[in-house]
Design an enzyme around this catalytic site. Structure first.
Site, PDB file in Angstrom:
ATOM      1  N   ARG A  48      40.688  53.195  42.148  1.00 53.33           N
ATOM      2  CA  ARG A  48      40.110  51.576  41.272  1.00 53.33           C
ATOM      3  C   ARG A  48      42.419  51.364  41.608  1.00 53.33           C
ATOM      4  O   ARG A  48      42.483  50.132  41.650  1.00 53.33           O
ATOM      5  CB  ARG A  48      40.360  52.275  40.099  1.00 53.33           C
ATOM      6  CG  ARG A  48      40.288  51.305  39.282  1.00 53.33           C
ATOM      7  CD  ARG A  48      39.956  51.604  37.855  1.00 53.33           C
ATOM      8  NE  ARG A  48      39.970  52.436  36.947  1.00 53.33           N
ATOM      9  CZ  ARG A  48      40.882  53.350  36.249  1.00 53.33           C
ATOM     10  NH1 ARG A  48      42.121  52.287  36.694  1.00 53.33           N
ATOM     11  NH2 ARG A  48      40.821  54.562  35.601  1.00 53.33           N
ATOM     12  N   TYR A 100      34.916  23.766  39.276  1.00 52.57           N
ATOM     13  CA  TYR A 100      33.946  25.163  39.728  1.00 52.57           C
ATOM     14  C   TYR A 100      33.354  24.818  38.171  1.00 52.57           C
ATOM     15  O   TYR A 100      34.315  25.868  36.974  1.00 52.57           O
ATOM     16  CB  TYR A 100      33.500  25.675  40.644  1.00 52.57           C
ATOM     17  CG  TYR A 100      33.243  27.430  40.294  1.00 52.57           C
ATOM     18  CD1 TYR A 100      31.462  26.721  39.802  1.00 52.57           C
ATOM     19  CD2 TYR A 100      33.650  28.143  39.521  1.00 52.57           C
ATOM     20  CE1 TYR A 100      30.679  28.273  40.034  1.00 52.57           C
ATOM     21  CE2 TYR A 100      32.626  29.626  40.391  1.00 52.57           C
ATOM     22  CZ  TYR A 100      31.485  28.686  40.146  1.00 52.57           C
ATOM     23  OH  TYR A 100      30.066  29.700  39.486  1.00 52.57           O
ATOM     24  N   LYS A 198      32.334  33.885  49.930  1.00 46.81           N
ATOM     25  CA  LYS A 198      31.529  32.469  50.848  1.00 46.81           C
ATOM     26  C   LYS A 198      32.208  32.605  51.572  1.00 46.81           C
ATOM     27  O   LYS A 198      31.427  32.847  52.535  1.00 46.81           O
ATOM     28  CB  LYS A 198      32.411  30.839  49.422  1.00 46.81           C
ATOM     29  CG  LYS A 198      32.497  31.192  48.454  1.00 46.81           C
ATOM     30  CD  LYS A 198      31.043  30.927  47.521  1.00 46.81           C
ATOM     31  CE  LYS A 198      31.190  31.148  46.089  1.00 46.81           C
ATOM     32  NZ  LYS A 198      29.596  31.297  45.430  1.00 46.81           N
TER      33      LYS A 198
HETATM   34  C1  PLP Z   1      35.302  26.706  44.146  1.00 47.26           C
HETATM   35  C2  PLP Z   1      34.596  28.587  43.565  1.00 47.26           C
HETATM   36  N1  PLP Z   1      35.332  29.553  42.628  1.00 47.26           N
HETATM   37  C3  PLP Z   1      35.073  29.872  42.111  1.00 47.26           C
HETATM   38  C4  PLP Z   1      33.619  30.658  42.952  1.00 47.26           C
HETATM   39  C5  PLP Z   1      33.417  32.016  41.562  1.00 47.26           C
HETATM   40  O1  PLP Z   1      33.515  32.744  43.213  1.00 47.26           O
HETATM   41  P1  PLP Z   1      32.375  34.162  42.891  1.00 47.26           P
HETATM   42  O2  PLP Z   1      30.585  33.666  42.475  1.00 47.26           O
HETATM   43  O3  PLP Z   1      32.739  35.255  43.894  1.00 47.26           O
HETATM   44  O4  PLP Z   1      32.369  34.577  41.864  1.00 47.26           O
HETATM   45  C6  PLP Z   1      32.936  30.016  43.227  1.00 47.26           C
HETATM   46  C7  PLP Z   1      31.451  30.397  42.654  1.00 47.26           C
HETATM   47  O5  PLP Z   1      30.801  29.740  43.565  1.00 47.26           O
HETATM   48  C8  PLP Z   1      33.072  28.369  43.880  1.00 47.26           C
HETATM   49  O6  PLP Z   1      32.203  28.074  44.077  1.00 47.26           O
END
Ligand code: PLP
Length: 375
Positions: A48, A100, A198
């Site tokens: 951790r 987001y 992503k």
């Molecule tokens: C621009 C953006 N930031 C943050 C996130 C959050 O990421 P996670 O799904 O890995 O928690 C996403 C998820 O779609 C995103 O598109």
């Protein structure tokens, strides 16, 4: 220092001193042996706190972004949460009006109760940003460019300068761009956040997040305390997969961006499409700023079809090459009706479809959209 592309190609490939393996091994152990004197001779204590595979990913990300230190998390949202938790109740955060929706939801449903003060501003309007900063003391300015799902473009260097004059730190969500396309720390940001889920991972098969800090500041130390004590850490296998993803990131993105540009131009002339949001189009209001601060224009685009939400959903439903799914950055192209998955109060236009462009042949993707739009 070797070129960024070379460093990407070598991500996670420091030969293992124990075996000579040219790909770093995956370290799954949760605990590490102490020496007779009680010390930890290899620097690792418990997974951790720190893990060699996670450390490899963190150091690689710090290097790629030109930062001093990076911390990897169980998801992009765990990274966002740790950064927000490094603030104090009563601190003020400025959010962009288009971002987001998960970050907006986290702030509204968790951090406002916890005591964070939040205001929203159109980050593409510098006068509005300056006015918002002048109105009250601000700790953190949150930026996303291109934004999600409208692909608004923020002038990173200009907003970072205003924020710093006002004593605020700047975090940029770089998920959509990655260091291949945009390097916010070079433009004055203090922190870059990525959902590694992503493009960095790149194959829709890992969940992870990372924060990269320009300097090893007290804020970075506080985030590390949150990370190591609360345990929302990236697991070793995800870190290993993310390193593997990084090695092909550039070639994936270059191909995807070419196709995205081609599709955006084609959609722009389509009679059923009322708007295309892609910063590579010369008519996009942020085109000049994007051209100045990005290497390429990304592989995400959104477009609006005339009519109701049901009609837009029907267009997505007719696609057979594009997959109907959320997320982005994988080899497979995805199409999504955003308004129907965003929470109540979403300002996303009802007819908007967001596309993550993958590695398929552009002709197949264009024909798929053409069929879907012609019924
Ligand atoms: C621009 C953006 N930031 C943050 C996130 C959050 O990421 P996670 O799904 O890995 O928690 C996403 C998820 O779609 C995103 O598109």
């Amino acid at each position: 220092m070797p070129h960024l592309h070379t460093r990407l190609a070598h991500a996670g490939c420091t030969p293992d001193p124990a075996t000579g393996a040219v790909v770093a091994p995956l370290h799954m152990a949760t605990t590490y042996e102490r020496a007779a004197d009680g010390s930890y001779p290899h620097g690792y204590l418990y997974s951790r706190m720190d893990n060699p595979t996670r450390a490899d990913f963190e150091e690689t990300m710090a290097d790629l972004e030109g930062g001093a230190i990076a911390q990897a998390f169980a998801s992009g949202m765990a990274a966002a949460q740790a950064l927000l938790q490094s603030l104090r109740p009563g601190d003020r955060v400025l959010l962009p009006d288009d971002l987001y929706y998960g970050v907006r939801k986290l702030v509204d449903e968790v951090f406002v109760d916890w005591g964070l003060r939040v205001d929203t501003v159109d980050m593409t309007d510098l006068d509005a940003v300056e006015a918002a900063l002048a109105a009250d003391a601000t700790r953190l300015v949150w930026l996303e460019t291109p934004s999600n799902p409208l692909l608004k473009i923020t002038d990173l260097a200009a907003v970072a300068e205003c924020a710093h004059v006002a004593g605020a730190q700047v975090v940029v969500d770089g998920t959509w761009t990655t260091p291949v396309v945009q390097r916010p720390l070079d433009l004055g940001a203090d922190v870059v956040l990525h959902s590694a889920t992503k493009y960095l991972g790149g194959h829709s098969d890992l969940l992870g997040g990372v924060l990269v800090f320009a300097e090893d500041t007290p804020v970075a130390a506080r985030v590390q305390t949150v990370q190591q004590t609360s345990g929302g850490v990236m697991d070793p296998f995800s870190a290993w997969l993310a390193l593997r993803g990084l090695r092909t990131l550039r070639v994936r993105l270059e191909t995807m961006m070419r196709t995205a540009h081609q599709l955006a131009s084609w959609l722009d002339d389509h009679p059923r499409v009322t708007a295309v949001h892609y910063p590579g189009l010369p008519t996009h209001p942020g085109h000049a700023v994007a051209a100045g601060q990005m290497d390429g224009f990304g592989a995400m685009l959104s477009f609006e079809v005339a009519g109701t939400a049901a009609e837009a959903l029907a267009v997505a439903a007719r696609c057979t090459v594009f997959r109907r799914a959320t997320s982005l950055g994988g080899t497979e192209s995805l199409i999504e009706h955003r308004a129907s998955i965003e929470p109540d109060g979403s300002t996303t236009p009802a007819g908007l479809l967001r596309c993550s462009i993958g590695l398929e042949h552009p002709t197949d993707l264009q024909e798929d959209l053409s069929r879907a739009l012609s019924n």
